[in-house]
Every structure is written in structure tokens, then in C-alpha cells.
Design a protein around this motif. Sequence first.
Motif, PDB file in Angstrom:
ATOM      1  N   THR A   1       0.836  -1.212   0.000  1.00 31.40           N
ATOM      2  CA  THR A   1       0.000   0.000   0.000  1.00 31.40           C
ATOM      3  C   THR A   1       0.868   1.259   0.000  1.00 31.40           C
ATOM      4  N   GLY A   2       1.991   1.231   0.738  1.00 29.08           N
ATOM      5  CA  GLY A   2       2.841   2.422   0.833  1.00 29.08           C
ATOM      6  C   GLY A   2       3.412   2.814  -0.526  1.00 29.08           C
ATOM      7  N   TYR A   3       3.797   1.828  -1.318  1.00 30.38           N
ATOM      8  CA  TYR A   3       4.370   2.122  -2.647  1.00 30.38           C
ATOM      9  C   TYR A   3       3.282   2.669  -3.586  1.00 30.38           C
ATOM     10  N   ARG A   4       2.087   2.071  -3.499  1.00 30.93           N
ATOM     11  CA  ARG A   4       0.990   2.574  -4.355  1.00 30.93           C
ATOM     12  C   ARG A   4       0.611   3.997  -3.943  1.00 30.93           C
ATOM     13  N   ARG A   5       0.654   4.259  -2.625  1.00 32.58           N
ATOM     14  CA  ARG A   5       0.366   5.611  -2.136  1.00 32.58           C
ATOM     15  C   ARG A   5       1.418   6.582  -2.676  1.00 32.58           C
ATOM     16  N   LEU A   6       2.661   6.120  -2.709  1.00 29.99           N
ATOM     17  CA  LEU A   6       3.751   6.938  -3.235  1.00 29.99           C
ATOM     18  C   LEU A   6       3.484   7.325  -4.698  1.00 29.99           C
ATOM     19  N   LEU A   7       3.073   6.358  -5.511  1.00 25.96           N
ATOM     20  CA  LEU A   7       2.819   6.641  -6.939  1.00 25.96           C
ATOM     21  C   LEU A   7       1.726   7.708  -7.074  1.00 25.96           C
ATOM     22  N   ASP A   8       0.662   7.569  -6.272  1.00 33.71           N
ATOM     23  CA  ASP A   8      -0.434   8.549  -6.332  1.00 33.71           C
ATOM     24  C   ASP A   8       0.038   9.927  -5.871  1.00 33.71           C
TER      25      ASP A   8
ATOM     26  N   HIS B   1      12.401  10.867  -1.945  1.00 34.04           N
ATOM     27  CA  HIS B   1      13.724  10.437  -1.515  1.00 34.04           C
ATOM     28  C   HIS B   1      13.599   9.819  -0.141  1.00 34.04           C
ATOM     29  N   THR B   2      14.660   9.196   0.310  1.00 34.87           N
ATOM     30  CA  THR B   2      14.609   8.566   1.606  1.00 34.87           C
ATOM     31  C   THR B   2      15.933   8.772   2.318  1.00 34.87           C
ATOM     32  N   ASP B   3      15.865   8.914   3.633  1.00 33.29           N
ATOM     33  CA  ASP B   3      17.101   9.190   4.361  1.00 33.29           C
ATOM     34  C   ASP B   3      17.780   7.921   4.848  1.00 33.29           C
ATOM     35  N   ARG B   4      17.257   6.750   4.439  1.00 27.16           N
ATOM     36  CA  ARG B   4      17.922   5.481   4.806  1.00 27.16           C
ATOM     37  C   ARG B   4      17.668   4.444   3.711  1.00 27.16           C
ATOM     38  N   PRO B   5      18.569   3.455   3.594  1.00 32.55           N
ATOM     39  CA  PRO B   5      18.436   2.500   2.489  1.00 32.55           C
ATOM     40  C   PRO B   5      17.306   1.501   2.665  1.00 32.55           C
ATOM     41  N   GLY B   6      16.875   0.949   1.544  1.00 32.26           N
ATOM     42  CA  GLY B   6      16.012  -0.225   1.569  1.00 32.26           C
ATOM     43  C   GLY B   6      14.527   0.038   1.608  1.00 32.26           C
ATOM     44  N   SER B   7      13.771  -1.010   1.293  1.00 36.01           N
ATOM     45  CA  SER B   7      12.308  -0.937   1.269  1.00 36.01           C
ATOM     46  C   SER B   7      11.715  -1.427   2.579  1.00 36.01           C
ATOM     47  N   TRP B   8      12.573  -1.634   3.580  1.00 36.62           N
ATOM     48  CA  TRP B   8      12.097  -2.217   4.832  1.00 36.62           C
ATOM     49  C   TRP B   8      10.965  -1.392   5.463  1.00 36.62           C
ATOM     50  N   PRO B   9      11.055  -0.042   5.492  1.00 37.08           N
ATOM     51  CA  PRO B   9       9.941   0.727   6.053  1.00 37.08           C
ATOM     52  C   PRO B   9       8.622   0.459   5.319  1.00 37.08           C
ATOM     53  N   LEU B  10       8.717   0.290   3.989  1.00 38.36           N
ATOM     54  CA  LEU B  10       7.515  -0.020   3.189  1.00 38.36           C
ATOM     55  C   LEU B  10       6.940  -1.372   3.593  1.00 38.36           C
ATOM     56  N   ILE B  11       7.846  -2.350   3.767  1.00 39.79           N
ATOM     57  CA  ILE B  11       7.401  -3.715   4.066  1.00 39.79           C
ATOM     58  C   ILE B  11       6.819  -3.788   5.490  1.00 39.79           C
ATOM     59  N   THR B  12       7.494  -3.162   6.455  1.00 40.95           N
ATOM     60  CA  THR B  12       6.996  -3.240   7.842  1.00 40.95           C
ATOM     61  C   THR B  12       5.650  -2.529   7.966  1.00 40.95           C
ATOM     62  N   GLU B  13       5.506  -1.424   7.252  1.00 40.08           N
ATOM     63  CA  GLU B  13       4.218  -0.718   7.288  1.00 40.08           C
ATOM     64  C   GLU B  13       3.111  -1.622   6.737  1.00 40.08           C
ATOM     65  N   HIS B  14       3.454  -2.356   5.694  1.00 45.86           N
ATOM     66  CA  HIS B  14       2.489  -3.274   5.077  1.00 45.86           C
ATOM     67  C   HIS B  14       2.136  -4.404   6.050  1.00 45.86           C
ATOM     68  N   VAL B  15       3.136  -4.907   6.750  1.00 46.86           N
ATOM     69  CA  VAL B  15       2.889  -5.986   7.718  1.00 46.86           C
ATOM     70  C   VAL B  15       1.970  -5.479   8.831  1.00 46.86           C
ATOM     71  N   HIS B  16       2.168  -4.235   9.259  1.00 55.34           N
ATOM     72  CA  HIS B  16       1.276  -3.665  10.282  1.00 55.34           C
ATOM     73  C   HIS B  16      -0.160  -3.633   9.782  1.00 55.34           C
ATOM     74  N   ALA B  17      -0.306  -3.282   8.481  1.00 58.33           N
ATOM     75  CA  ALA B  17      -1.661  -3.150   7.920  1.00 58.33           C
ATOM     76  C   ALA B  17      -2.305  -4.506   7.649  1.00 58.33           C
TER      77      ALA B  17
ATOM     78  N   LEU C   1       4.308 -11.417   5.237  1.00 60.95           N
ATOM     79  CA  LEU C   1       5.705 -11.831   5.102  1.00 60.95           C
ATOM     80  C   LEU C   1       5.864 -13.131   4.331  1.00 60.95           C
ATOM     81  N   ALA C   2       4.764 -13.886   4.219  1.00 58.13           N
ATOM     82  CA  ALA C   2       4.830 -15.171   3.523  1.00 58.13           C
ATOM     83  C   ALA C   2       4.913 -14.979   2.008  1.00 58.13           C
ATOM     84  N   HIS C   3       4.758 -13.759   1.556  1.00 56.32           N
ATOM     85  CA  HIS C   3       4.793 -13.485   0.114  1.00 56.32           C
ATOM     86  C   HIS C   3       6.238 -13.626  -0.394  1.00 56.32           C
ATOM     87  N   VAL C   4       6.438 -14.610  -1.276  1.00 56.15           N
ATOM     88  CA  VAL C   4       7.794 -14.915  -1.743  1.00 56.15           C
ATOM     89  C   VAL C   4       8.468 -13.689  -2.373  1.00 56.15           C
ATOM     90  N   GLY C   5       7.707 -12.942  -3.161  1.00 59.87           N
ATOM     91  CA  GLY C   5       8.256 -11.770  -3.842  1.00 59.87           C
ATOM     92  C   GLY C   5       8.781 -10.740  -2.868  1.00 59.87           C
TER      93      GLY C   5
END
Length: 247
Positions: A37-44, A159-175, A181-185
Motif C-alpha cells: 500500500t505504501g508504494y501505491r500511495r507513493l505513486l499517487d 527520496h529517503t534518508d535510509r536504504p532499503g524498502s524495509w519501512p515499506l514492508i513493515t508498514e504493510h505488515v502492520h496493515a 511476510l509469507a509473500h515470496v516476492g
Amino acid sequence: MTADTTTVAPPATASGPLETALWAAYARVYDNLLHLTGYRRLLDAVADVAAVDTGHHVVEVGCGTGNVLQRLARHRPATLLGIDGSGPMLTRARRKLRRGPVPTQLRQDDVVAGLAALPAGSVDRLVAVNVLYALHDRDAFWREARRVLRPTGSVVVSHTDRPGSWPLITEHVHAVGPRALAHVGLVAVALVDALIDTAARSGTWEFCDYPTLSEEAGRHGFAAEYRGRCYGGDVEGVNFLACYRPR
Ligand SMILES: C[S@@+](CC[C@H](N)C(=O)[O-])C[C@H]1O[C@@H](n2cnc3c(N)ncnc32)[C@H](O)[C@@H]1O
């Protein structure tokens, strides 16, 4: 409608072999981010800030697999140009954008060299989503951005002040819950992220905050406008969205 995909040889300023390999690996898994959701929100949010109008000439640097271009095409600009140094990223973008609705040119080139090839004052919107950290000479980027933009144009930056998509993934896990996390991709994205983290730690890339980036842009005649954050949950910093206009 077909994407016009011109390919030119990457010049000397383009990414080194490690970065080339990293982007090639990322290309294989990158579109798994579309599940988040965070990445899709970013695109919008990028499309909102860009406020692309009919007839605009829009350039995205570091266009990757073409998700931002695809989102911007809904606003029917006159032309879209995507510049990226990674062949595997562009292969995916080409497939995605082939069906239009706007003629899209894709060019394999280094960001700065790609901008340097454009005429002065020819661009209405220059978009840079999660790529400026990877440029070896951001001053050269801002210099070229200032040259190619029309006086009424703007640079839209995520832009982001730290590397990686981890903030995107953890936010998604919260939601969504731990089953996300079981999603292979997404596991694959996290693995590539670990490599990106290594590149950042080795000093290859520089992740900076909004004040730092805006100070750089200011030195090249841009006024900065902070437009909020797209992801990162409650963590301070992480992603920021900004618009830079010629002063
Ligand atoms: C994290 S991806 C972002 C892709 C896209 N903007 C998005 O948000 O979906 C960064 C992209 O920048 C490209 N890139 C990084 N450094 C580059 C450079 N110096 N010249 C051209 N492309 C570059 C990479 O190949 C990669 O496709």
C-alpha cells in the motif's frame, strides 16, 4: 500505442559493475512493491505533486520498471521520457508501457548524461523517485535539471534518508498482518534490500534528508517545497516528497 525505446550505450559516468548487478537483480523482483500500500500511495502522491497537464513534456530519471511513468500517463501529457541506466529495468518498463495511452520514450543512459542530451528549457516536469541517493554527482544533476526545465517547470522528488524498502514492508505488515511476510516476492525484495544496504554502508550511495537535499538544490537556483511523506509509518524521516521550482 507502442513505446519508442531508444537505447544508447551507458557513458563513463554510469553505474559501476556492482551497481549494475544490483539493479539487474532488483529488476527481477521490483514490481512486487506494487503489492504494498505504501508504494501505491507513493505513486499517487507523486502524480498529485507533479500535477501533469495535457501537453506537458515529462521526464522521469531512474524510471526503473516504469511504474511512475505508467501512473503519470493517466494525465495525458504530450510526451513521456524515461531515462534509466539498467537494461533489465527498462525491459520491464518497455513491456508495461507498450500499451500506452501516451507515447513513451525509454532511453538507457546515466541520469546526468541523459539530461545533458536534452535541449535547454524543454521540460515541464522532471521526476526523480527514489534514485537521487544513487547518483555519484548530485550537483551535476541539479545543474542539468535547472538547464532543461522551463521557467514554469518543477522537479518532483521522492527520496529517503535510509536504504532499503524495509519501512515499506513493515508498514504493510502492520496493515495486513504477519501473513504478508509469507509473500515470496517480498522476501526477495528484502534480500535485494540487504545488498542495497551494503552499498550504502560502503559509501557507494548517499541517503540524505530533506534539508540536505534542499540545500543542494538551493545552490542551483531552486526553491524547495516540502510535500509530506508517503510511507515510513511513525518513524521520523524515512521517505519525503518535495517539489523544487526555479527561483
Ligand atoms: C529504486 S529504483 C526506482 C525506480 C522508479 N523510480 C520507481 O520508483 O519505481 C532506482 C532506479 O534508478 C536507476 N539508476 C540508479 N542510478 C542511476 C544512474 N546513475 N543513471 C541512470 N539510472 C540510475 C536504477 O537502474 C533503478 O532502476
